[in-house]
Design an enzyme around this catalytic site. Sequence first.
Site, PDB file in Angstrom:
ATOM      1  N   HIS A   1       0.746  -1.299  -0.015  1.00 10.20           N
ATOM      2  CA  HIS A   1      -0.097   0.036  -0.087  1.00 10.20           C
ATOM      3  C   HIS A   1       0.705   1.268  -0.226  1.00 10.20           C
ATOM      4  O   HIS A   1       0.185   2.398  -0.160  1.00 10.20           O
ATOM      5  CB  HIS A   1      -1.018  -0.027   1.396  1.00 10.20           C
ATOM      6  CG  HIS A   1      -2.142  -0.935   1.046  1.00 10.20           C
ATOM      7  ND1 HIS A   1      -3.328  -0.838   0.654  1.00 10.20           N
ATOM      8  CD2 HIS A   1      -1.973  -2.335   1.583  1.00 10.20           C
ATOM      9  CE1 HIS A   1      -4.180  -1.972   1.012  1.00 10.20           C
ATOM     10  NE2 HIS A   1      -3.270  -2.816   1.178  1.00 10.20           N
TER      11      HIS A   1
ATOM     12  N   ASP B   1       3.807   9.390  -1.265  1.00 10.44           N
ATOM     13  CA  ASP B   1       2.623   8.518  -0.778  1.00 10.44           C
ATOM     14  C   ASP B   1       2.241   7.435  -1.691  1.00 10.44           C
ATOM     15  O   ASP B   1       2.404   7.667  -2.985  1.00 10.44           O
ATOM     16  CB  ASP B   1       1.318   9.640  -0.837  1.00 10.44           C
ATOM     17  CG  ASP B   1       0.546   9.669   0.456  1.00 10.44           C
ATOM     18  OD1 ASP B   1       0.811   8.896   1.250  1.00 10.44           O
ATOM     19  OD2 ASP B   1      -0.076  10.868   0.657  1.00 10.44           O
TER      20      ASP B   1
END
Length: 504
Positions: A176, A388
């Site tokens: 992730h 991110d």
Amino acid sequence: MPFALSPPLSRRLLVVSNRLPVVLEKTETGWSLKPGSGGLVNALAPVLSHRGGVWIGWPGLALEKGGEWEELMAEGFRERGYELEPILLSEREVKLFYEGFANAVIWPLFHDLTGSCDFDPAYWYAYLEVNRKFADAVVEHGLPDDFIWVQDYQLIHVAEFLRPQAAARRIGFFLHIPFPPLDIFLKLPWRGQVLAALLAYDLLGFQTPRDKRNFLHCLKHLLPEVRTVHGGAADKVRVGERTVRVGAFPIGIDYATFEETALSDEVERRIEDLRRRIGPYDLVVGVDRLDYTKGLPERLLAFRNALERYPDLRDKARLMQFVVPSREGVAEYQALKAKIERLVGEINGEYSTAGWVPVHYYYRHLPRRDLVALYRLARVGFVTSLKDGMNLVAKEFCACQVEANGALVLSEFAGAAAQLQVGALLVNPHDIEGMADALHYALHMPADERLRRMRAMQEILRQQDIFWWVDVYLKTALGEAPDDFRTPKEYFPQLDLEDAWIEL
């Protein structure tokens, strides 16, 4: 709505993640169990409920067997229709595995922040011990035909420990967070062991084409004997007699639920209340967990630069910045919090006027109703991550913009940039003046352009939601990816060389 399961997806699913999809809390009267939040829980829980399965994870507290919490956990399983299997960690394991290797080595390294890494060998050995504990739980509670889906950076070694006991099991992994480029990954003392552990899976899923490319680049240079065949939904990597597939599958949000909530009567009432409280100002919204990867000081510096260089924003624009508490016992995070609060004070001290305070800063959790109302009301969503994996805040903001009156200013280093480049104003979070310019333009963007950009992003997010993500990943792992699956185009900034020359 969750996707309809096709034949290849009929086998039972065993999910392995650092945390369970429930929150266990100790109260004055005993134990309480609350549903977990987040896209992963919302996406996978219906799949597990539909066909049964197991979710293995840590309850979030240092616990011992035989406590009253066990009956509460069993009740939670009966209510959900799938098993919850808690992994118990000691305080030492929490400190060395979770706070240590996971969050003081992998987290900063994979976000290109090597200066925040602590390569303590004790962390590494604890990480292996805990990963083996998770793998043992899979063997104990799994069935031979289960598809095992391991989630995220805390559990990279689960498949490696499983293979000697379950060589034929189908095991997938999804990262992730970003995967770093070669020159950053090389700094990891255990780089060879981590690559080998990843190659023990059958399908490796990454958020973006860039992350997949970084991983394959590391393989090419560090393990040249490994061969890669490109093409289709997932590339094929030959590792001895095994084939590992590697793909980019950007995680989505529950778009329909956010949109429905944004249109609800409750949110409508909250918006009217906020309009009265905020006043006739153009609202810029930032929502982030307290973390050094989110570019929070850079965002505040950009807003201050915009006020300095664009006087028309004074007495007109207001930044509402929400920071969700995180790792409050870590000194580095407390230093970051102090820096943010100092910058907020400096900006407000310099630019506030009677009736107008430029920055409203809140350090707390935000109720969902208020969050959705702010997203819908805001003129600009401001996301400035230094790095991110995806950034779901950017996607949530777009889903709640039901009138398409807002604009998104988004870091080009957020994974979401690949999908949202069709409509976002993409910025370099290290370029303070560039972010200030983008913010000024976003607040003055013509209505037709604002509408066109937002609708383009919403169309992608509506199609590629959280249920699409589960569907595509599992079909790729267990059968065939949909014929229309296309990996998002990687984002690269377009440079204008004529503007880049510096006149001396």
